[in-house]
Design a protein around this motif. Structure first.
Motif, mmCIF file in Angstrom:
data_model
loop_
_atom_site.group_PDB
_atom_site.id
_atom_site.type_symbol
_atom_site.label_atom_id
_atom_site.label_comp_id
_atom_site.label_asym_id
_atom_site.label_seq_id
_atom_site.Cartn_x
_atom_site.Cartn_y
_atom_site.Cartn_z
ATOM 1 N N ASP A 9 9.525 21.207 -74.892
ATOM 2 C CA ASP A 9 10.617 21.391 -73.933
ATOM 3 C C ASP A 9 11.820 22.084 -74.561
ATOM 4 O OD1 ASP A 9 8.856 19.806 -72.601
ATOM 5 O OD2 ASP A 9 10.068 17.993 -72.809
ATOM 6 N N MET B 75 11.769 28.034 -75.844
ATOM 7 C CA MET B 75 11.540 28.801 -74.626
ATOM 8 C C MET B 75 10.354 29.763 -74.768
ATOM 9 S SD MET B 75 14.209 31.111 -72.574
ATOM 10 C CE MET B 75 15.194 29.630 -72.261
ATOM 11 N N ILE C 87 20.209 30.966 -69.836
ATOM 12 C CA ILE C 87 19.002 30.175 -69.608
ATOM 13 C C ILE C 87 18.726 29.283 -70.804
ATOM 14 C CG2 ILE C 87 17.810 31.700 -67.969
ATOM 15 C CD1 ILE C 87 16.271 32.902 -70.318
ATOM 16 N N ARG C 88 18.189 28.122 -70.524
ATOM 17 C CA ARG C 88 17.769 27.205 -71.596
ATOM 18 C C ARG C 88 16.664 26.298 -71.058
ATOM 19 N NH1 ARG C 88 22.782 25.769 -69.820
ATOM 20 N NH2 ARG C 88 23.827 26.904 -71.471
ATOM 21 N N PRO C 89 15.807 25.776 -71.938
ATOM 22 C CA PRO C 89 14.766 24.854 -71.476
ATOM 23 C C PRO C 89 15.382 23.538 -71.019
ATOM 24 C CG PRO C 89 14.323 25.644 -73.724
ATOM 25 C CD PRO C 89 15.736 26.006 -73.390
ATOM 26 N N PHE C 90 14.717 22.884 -70.102
ATOM 27 C CA PHE C 90 15.320 21.692 -69.480
ATOM 28 C C PHE C 90 15.620 20.593 -70.483
ATOM 29 C CE2 PHE C 90 12.055 18.300 -69.123
ATOM 30 C CZ PHE C 90 10.988 18.954 -69.724
ATOM 31 N N GLY C 91 14.933 20.576 -71.611
ATOM 32 C CA GLY C 91 15.153 19.488 -72.565
ATOM 33 C C GLY C 91 16.229 19.777 -73.596
ATOM 34 N N TRP D 153 22.967 20.802 -74.902
ATOM 35 C CA TRP D 153 23.936 21.907 -74.942
ATOM 36 C C TRP D 153 25.325 21.385 -74.660
ATOM 37 C CZ3 TRP D 153 25.955 23.471 -69.951
ATOM 38 C CH2 TRP D 153 25.329 22.845 -68.871
#
Lengths: 245, 245, 245, 245
Positions: free
Chosen positions: B209, B212, B238-242, B245
């Protein structure tokens, strides 16, 4: 004036902001080291500082040459320990993208960003072993905003800001105060007056509330210098009270 | 697949993000023009795209040479009108400031910022007369944050972002969509996997997760391409849901 | 149209943006739940969606009442699992600070910020146990900039953005996509047209490139919905290609 | 100490930051007006300031009541013209979104945002006719970042920042300096020490470089006050030199 055993180096000691900074730090007792492309133009500044009882040396300095910056800072440091380095080289240009040449893009970057990186690094080299120091960079509205026609200038100013941020994060814990001053307005210089008159006519000069006096920029740098290390500012934005922002 | 009379050029068509972008635009019917330092490494990508029925040309391209970028884009445009240019050259390095050499600082900038300026300008030169086009730039976390040790990389990425912003403001009203994609996470590449393993051990790779997939970056570019001009995005993060940040 | 077993709730389903979102999600097969202050005004929207073969329910909803939002979302969720909640309540006002009353400041905040918090929380309450969902918030230029006269409106929009960011960071790893759409231009509504005409005269309406069509906002939300979880956007800014920014 | 015919009002004169500000402005010759929820707790502060020869009045003040703030500032202004108003009410809480109640969300906002709006407006009402004054607001990391669990607190702090920005833009040209101080670290207070110890153990208190002394916050406000109007800062960020950011 109480003399200090400390040097303040100004890289980019132009007639306006740079000169005001030099005068301020001289009057506060620093030995000032002032450098600009053509060192001959520093004669009146040197005379003025000396007449007021200050210590100052002037040098010709090509900020686009690594060895020039290194030599300048090392010589400054031999005079008295380098305590403050202020990087103030500007290179404001505006061209439509299709007319922005490699030559312009590269030169603006070398002056306004690359030279700042070298100045920061070489100051750090002298300050880190001593465990203290101040490295300040002059930014502008274009440090935060890439306006139309500013690909070259904004790119260099964004890049300089990243350099400042990166070394602030690395050197802060080593007791070196790195700061970035954002001047969010025109400064009261011959060049800015001329440009405003051309763009908007003579009446654009009537409102003194919209042009920042160089001495106020110098005062801001002095505030940054005076901050206790328990409350350092990295980024300081300033603008005249009448400015629309 | 419906063929279009349009070219998508990818400058910096590396094995991961660049290749995924090339495949996506090929499968959508674009003639793809892919360039990277060593064009021989593009053989498998070309084979894969052609096997799927796509159109693609591969070229060796030194992004640090103005004439290489110009020639690459002009050739792409002769194949079919250049409709999309994606600048995807990376140059991630991390050095303490005192170990950041002029050579590194300059090279990273030439690859990650200067080449983007030239790619943007030369794309604009082809697109402006036609009154349409898309110029996209790949950004990173370091486009917004100058972390410790990232003076060279962040400075180049900040600078690239300024270029993108500046030409977006100038060319938007001319119907050219300029966008800057901020990938706020590691991308799943061999290099990133190796680095994470070194820093945090094998278990740092266990969580899919947080890395990317290159195809998701390509999908984001495709979304940007599909936006109606009445609702363009300049900056897409954009970033992965896990991701933290 | 393929029906889905999923509900999309629109809180603040006004005649323009809200209605466009409702239509888009209906046409994509969602059961739409549309709420606004005076539910009677939803009659034409319901008729239009149903005529196109869509599923929709309309409710009167006072977004300033916690129990109204809770009941609305729970009812939506009983129809079919709540998969998308879009918070779209606006409250744009401009007053000099000395004329900004407690009543205005509080009401604007309750509508544009507090109600968004409740909508986000109550959506989360339904989505977290299921391990998936989408919570989207409509932002504006005033989400990032507190202009003169916008103390009330910008304060509420800044506050809503903080709510969105905070729950995005908390719920992202739980597979709930929280996003904040910044519409950085006027939207083409009766109210905006009237205001522009008043401020700048009829010619201010001549340029269709500067007013965003509600359908384009809906398309942007649809892009957010379609993103794979490996490349989620939190903040999406959109503006028409002709907009000065 | 040279007495001035001027009042500095501190709304939220808690034991740490607020008290330090009060002491600083008192020692600089201002008549200080200090207000907090329970005015009895101001007895030691008043004693300390008076022992040092300063002028100070203490009042109980419920910042969530419009009439309390209005009366407090008017009384301050009758003592001597109100020249500085510093809004320093805090309300830091952290709850998972599902446990954030309407009561908490509303109360935090009333204390940390709404009260700041009223304080700003009522100060402006007194200062605008006189054509000068200073209105300062205390911000935090959460003014810029909505972290997980901070929906209530960050929302209020974002909202306060918007209020400050909006009135800075409106009142700057009227010679009223509005500023927003972002304290990007923990302040050295009993509460913060306790919380850090709980989270990270006693050793988290060992590093004094990471907790900002209240007196340094006061010194920052004093710097803002001293700025010439030709170079005003709106947003000032401060952090201790050892802070990771």
């Amino acid at each position: 004036m109480v003399a200090r055993n400390a040097t303040a180096a100004v890289i980019g000691a132009g007639d306006f902001i740079g000169a005001a900074i030099a005068k301020k730090f001289a009057v506060e007792g620093f030995t000032v080291f002032a450098g600009r492309r053509n060192g001959d133009k520093l004669v009146p500044l040197v005379a003025e500082i000396k007449a007021a009882g200050g210590e100052v040396s002037a040098r010709s300095l090509d900020a686009r040459k690594e060895e020039d910056i290194t030599a300048f800072l090392q010589e400054a440091d031999r005079q008295a320990p380098l305590e403050v380095c202020i990087f103030n080289v500007g290179a404001n240009v505006n061209f439509p993208i299709l007319e922005t040449t490699d030559r312009v893009f590269r030169k603006v970057w070398e002056m306004a960003c690359w030279a700042g990186f070298v100045a920061g690094r070489e100051s750090a080299r002298l300050m880190v072993p001593r465990g203290k120091g101040n490295i300040f960079f002059t930014g502008a509205t274009a440090s935060l905003r890439g306006g139309s026609g500013y690909a070259a200038f904004a790119s260099a100013k964004f890049g300089l800001r990243a350099v400042a941020q990166s070394i602030a994060r690395e050197l802060g814990p080593k007791n070196i105060h790195v700061a970035h001053l954002i001047i969010d307005s025109g400064v009261d210089t011959a060049w800015v007056r001329e440009r405003r008159e051309k763009l908007w006519g003579k009446e654009a000069l009537d409102n003194p509330d919209l042009l920042m006096p160089p001495a106020s920029v110098a005062a801001s740098y002095w505030q940054l210098y005076q901050q206790p290390r328990s409350a350092w500012t990295f980024e300081l934005e300033i603008r005249p009270f009448g400015e629309k922002w």
